[in-house]
Write a protein that holds these residues in place. Structure first.
Motif, mmCIF file in Angstrom:
data_model
loop_
_atom_site.group_PDB
_atom_site.id
_atom_site.type_symbol
_atom_site.label_atom_id
_atom_site.label_comp_id
_atom_site.label_asym_id
_atom_site.label_seq_id
_atom_site.Cartn_x
_atom_site.Cartn_y
_atom_site.Cartn_z
ATOM 1 N N LEU A 81 0.839 -1.197 0.000
ATOM 2 C CA LEU A 81 0.000 0.000 0.000
ATOM 3 C C LEU A 81 0.872 1.245 0.000
ATOM 4 C CD1 LEU A 81 -2.462 -1.016 2.868
ATOM 5 C CD2 LEU A 81 -2.706 -1.469 0.436
ATOM 6 N N PHE A 82 0.393 2.297 -0.656
ATOM 7 C CA PHE A 82 1.128 3.558 -0.746
ATOM 8 C C PHE A 82 0.206 4.689 -0.300
ATOM 9 C CE2 PHE A 82 2.623 0.610 -3.886
ATOM 10 C CZ PHE A 82 4.012 0.690 -3.824
ATOM 11 N N LEU A 83 0.646 5.486 0.663
ATOM 12 C CA LEU A 83 -0.155 6.588 1.178
ATOM 13 C C LEU A 83 0.659 7.869 1.101
ATOM 14 C CD1 LEU A 83 -1.403 4.812 4.449
ATOM 15 C CD2 LEU A 83 -2.413 4.703 2.176
ATOM 16 N N SER A 84 0.058 8.923 0.610
ATOM 17 C CA SER A 84 0.748 10.204 0.518
ATOM 18 C C SER A 84 0.397 11.080 1.710
ATOM 19 C CB SER A 84 0.371 10.908 -0.790
ATOM 20 O OG SER A 84 -1.022 11.150 -0.847
ATOM 21 N N PRO A 85 1.177 12.118 1.978
ATOM 22 C CA PRO A 85 0.893 12.995 3.113
ATOM 23 C C PRO A 85 -0.511 13.580 3.042
ATOM 24 C CG PRO A 85 3.080 13.429 2.251
ATOM 25 C CD PRO A 85 2.423 12.492 1.287
ATOM 26 N N GLY A 86 -1.148 13.654 4.202
ATOM 27 C CA GLY A 86 -2.464 14.273 4.299
ATOM 28 C C GLY A 86 -3.630 13.324 4.197
ATOM 29 N N GLN A 87 -3.404 12.064 3.839
ATOM 30 C CA GLN A 87 -4.506 11.118 3.724
ATOM 31 C C GLN A 87 -4.904 10.594 5.105
ATOM 32 O OE1 GLN A 87 -2.418 8.652 0.861
ATOM 33 N NE2 GLN A 87 -3.840 9.259 -0.732
ATOM 34 N N VAL A 88 -6.188 10.363 5.279
ATOM 35 C CA VAL A 88 -6.709 9.922 6.573
ATOM 36 C C VAL A 88 -6.874 8.407 6.570
ATOM 37 C CG1 VAL A 88 -8.627 10.093 8.198
ATOM 38 C CG2 VAL A 88 -7.891 12.117 6.928
ATOM 39 N N ILE A 89 -6.366 7.758 7.618
ATOM 40 C CA ILE A 89 -6.382 6.305 7.737
ATOM 41 C C ILE A 89 -6.992 5.950 9.093
ATOM 42 C CG2 ILE A 89 -4.972 4.209 7.591
ATOM 43 C CD1 ILE A 89 -2.695 6.183 6.602
ATOM 44 N N THR A 90 -7.684 4.826 9.154
ATOM 45 C CA THR A 90 -8.127 4.269 10.428
ATOM 46 C C THR A 90 -7.245 3.065 10.740
ATOM 47 O OG1 THR A 90 -10.411 4.954 10.052
ATOM 48 C CG2 THR A 90 -10.041 3.268 11.729
ATOM 49 N N SER A 91 -6.528 3.126 11.838
ATOM 50 C CA SER A 91 -5.584 2.061 12.176
ATOM 51 C C SER A 91 -6.332 0.787 12.565
ATOM 52 C CB SER A 91 -4.677 2.491 13.328
ATOM 53 O OG SER A 91 -5.446 2.761 14.497
ATOM 54 N N PRO A 92 -5.734 -0.396 12.296
ATOM 55 C CA PRO A 92 -6.369 -1.662 12.659
ATOM 56 C C PRO A 92 -6.469 -1.813 14.175
ATOM 57 C CG PRO A 92 -4.596 -1.983 11.057
ATOM 58 C CD PRO A 92 -4.476 -0.594 11.581
ATOM 59 N N SER A 93 -7.249 -2.783 14.615
ATOM 60 C CA SER A 93 -7.348 -3.080 16.039
ATOM 61 C C SER A 93 -6.023 -3.618 16.554
ATOM 62 C CB SER A 93 -8.452 -4.113 16.292
ATOM 63 O OG SER A 93 -8.074 -5.370 15.732
ATOM 64 N N LYS A 94 -5.857 -3.651 17.880
ATOM 65 C CA LYS A 94 -4.609 -4.140 18.462
ATOM 66 C C LYS A 94 -4.397 -5.611 18.136
ATOM 67 C CE LYS A 94 -1.953 -4.271 22.753
ATOM 68 N NZ LYS A 94 -1.910 -3.877 24.186
ATOM 69 N N GLU A 95 -5.465 -6.388 18.147
ATOM 70 C CA GLU A 95 -5.348 -7.820 17.848
ATOM 71 C C GLU A 95 -4.814 -8.035 16.443
ATOM 72 O OE1 GLU A 95 -8.139 -11.860 17.685
ATOM 73 O OE2 GLU A 95 -9.026 -9.896 18.040
ATOM 74 N N ILE A 96 -5.353 -7.291 15.487
ATOM 75 C CA ILE A 96 -4.900 -7.421 14.107
ATOM 76 C C ILE A 96 -3.462 -6.928 13.978
ATOM 77 C CG2 ILE A 96 -5.242 -6.547 11.770
ATOM 78 C CD1 ILE A 96 -8.233 -6.492 12.361
ATOM 79 N N SER A 97 -3.128 -5.821 14.653
ATOM 80 C CA SER A 97 -1.783 -5.272 14.570
ATOM 81 C C SER A 97 -0.749 -6.249 15.117
ATOM 82 C CB SER A 97 -1.710 -3.946 15.332
ATOM 83 O OG SER A 97 -2.561 -2.982 14.754
ATOM 84 N N LEU A 98 -1.073 -6.917 16.200
ATOM 85 C CA LEU A 98 -0.134 -7.867 16.799
ATOM 86 C C LEU A 98 0.068 -9.089 15.913
ATOM 87 C CD1 LEU A 98 -1.267 -7.669 20.542
ATOM 88 C CD2 LEU A 98 0.840 -6.760 19.552
ATOM 89 N N GLN A 99 -0.946 -9.434 15.112
ATOM 90 C CA GLN A 99 -0.842 -10.567 14.200
ATOM 91 C C GLN A 99 -0.142 -10.196 12.898
ATOM 92 O OE1 GLN A 99 -4.902 -11.690 13.579
ATOM 93 N NE2 GLN A 99 -5.158 -12.672 15.573
ATOM 94 N N SER A 100 0.047 -8.897 12.697
ATOM 95 C CA SER A 100 0.526 -8.402 11.412
ATOM 96 C C SER A 100 1.936 -8.885 11.093
ATOM 97 C CB SER A 100 0.502 -6.872 11.422
ATOM 98 O OG SER A 100 1.078 -6.351 10.263
ATOM 99 N N LYS A 101 2.123 -9.266 9.839
ATOM 100 C CA LYS A 101 3.438 -9.605 9.318
ATOM 101 C C LYS A 101 3.746 -8.627 8.193
ATOM 102 C CE LYS A 101 2.909 -14.562 10.222
ATOM 103 N NZ LYS A 101 2.887 -15.920 9.602
ATOM 104 N N GLY A 102 4.949 -8.100 8.221
ATOM 105 C CA GLY A 102 5.305 -7.168 7.172
ATOM 106 C C GLY A 102 6.126 -6.023 7.718
ATOM 107 N N TRP A 103 6.088 -4.904 6.992
ATOM 108 C CA TRP A 103 6.870 -3.746 7.386
ATOM 109 C C TRP A 103 6.202 -2.471 6.886
ATOM 110 C CZ3 TRP A 103 7.850 -1.472 2.806
ATOM 111 C CH2 TRP A 103 8.061 -2.289 1.673
#
Length: 305
Positions: A81-103
């Motif tokens: 995914l590519f996001l430019s400055p100024g775009q609004v994002i909703t962060s995932p839940s903590k459970e999903i974030s802890l399961q996340s693989k990647g960078w």
């Protein structure tokens, strides 16, 4: 909660995650072997935020979704995914974030502002795509991208010298250019799928000019058709250009010229009246477009034919 958290710098992002000072103030890589979630405040999960930074996010084998723009996207294998400055994002839940693989690679516009890369950032139109228009990497592509990203990390993590900035930028540009290639591959491999979108666009374009919308709303924008087709304007234009060789704006202008030629030869309406019917606010703008495409003015075209 309607408040939007604004992240202005790499240092601020590190503080929010409970990390120390960054190795470089303008670029940083998070994820892989780092436990960036361990010290993060629980209030950072599931919130809306915006950032002054460019964001490149790689996710693999994640169960969950990310809300961004008008869409909610379910991560799949090898998603970039590519996001430019100024775009609004909703962060995932903590459970999903802890399961996340990647960078996640973040860099501030100041990093590239005085460089040739800074001058050409608009060419990387995928930074303005919607989240459901993400790049899906093959295993080989993922391996290559990961290698380049880690070269960037290695460079900013070592003792900075007179060569560091140039090498960071050259690897970052290499990363962005290869993503252009991989997006081209994605457009190509989805040609049959995209043909339905091309047909839908052409139908919507003709439909617009078959109504009173040009009189009421004016000439349609690229954004109008992007929203109508649930696509970002840049993605729609890039898709059309890959499939037809012409951008969205080119398609719109061609439709304007065809409608204008028909009106010029099959009615006694004045040039101003035809311009108004097509959505132009000023007939001079219509005449300039017509002459640029046809090599003659609307009146000359009517007289000759």
């Amino acid at each position: 909660m309607d408040d939007i958290l604004r992240i202005e710098s790499i240092s601020q992002f590190n503080q929010l995650l409970g990390l120390g000072a960054p190795d470089h103030p303008l670029i940083s890589l998070y994820g892989d072997n780092q436990d960036t979630h361990k010290e993060a405040n629980d209030s950072l999960y599931g919130i809306r935020f915006t950032t002054d930074l460019y964001v490149i996010m790689y996710k693999d084998s994640v169960s969950g979704s990310l809300d961004y723009g008008r869409n909610s996207y379910d991560f799949q294998h090898g998603t970039l995914l590519f996001l430019s400055p100024g775009q609004v994002i909703t962060s995932p839940s903590k459970e999903i974030s802890l399961q996340s693989k990647g960078w996640t690679l973040l860099f501030h516009p100041d990093l590239i502002r005085k460089s040739s890369l800074g001058q050409q950032m608009d060419e990387y139109s995928y930074f303005s795509y919607e989240v459901n228009e993400a790049l899906h990497l093959s295993p080989k592509e993922e391996s290559f991208i990961s290698e380049v990203v880690h070269k960037i990390e290695e460079e900013y993590s070592r003792n900075l010298d007179q060569h560091s900035h140039r090498l960071i930028l050259s690897n970052l540009e290499l990363l962005l250019n290869y993503c252009v290639r991989f997006y081209d591959r994605q457009f190509y491999t989805r040609t049959d799928f995209h043909k339905d979108f091309i047909a839908e666009f052409e139908q919507k374009l003709k439909g617009y000019f078959n109504t009173e919308k040009p009189r009421e709303l004016g000439i349609p924008s690229v954004g109008y058709f992007g929203e109508a087709m649930n696509m970002s304007p840049n993605y729609l234009s890039d898709l059309l250009k890959k499939e037809t060789g012409k951008s969205t704006r080119s398609h719109i202008n061609e439709m304007l010229i065809e409608r204008a030629k028909t009106a010029l030869l099959n009615s006694e309406a004045t040039i101003s009246e035809i311009a108004y019917t097509l959505g132009f606010e000023y007939h001079q703008s219509f005449s300039r477009l017509f002459k640029s495409k046809m090599g003659m003015s609307p009146q000359e075209y009517r007289t000759i034919h």
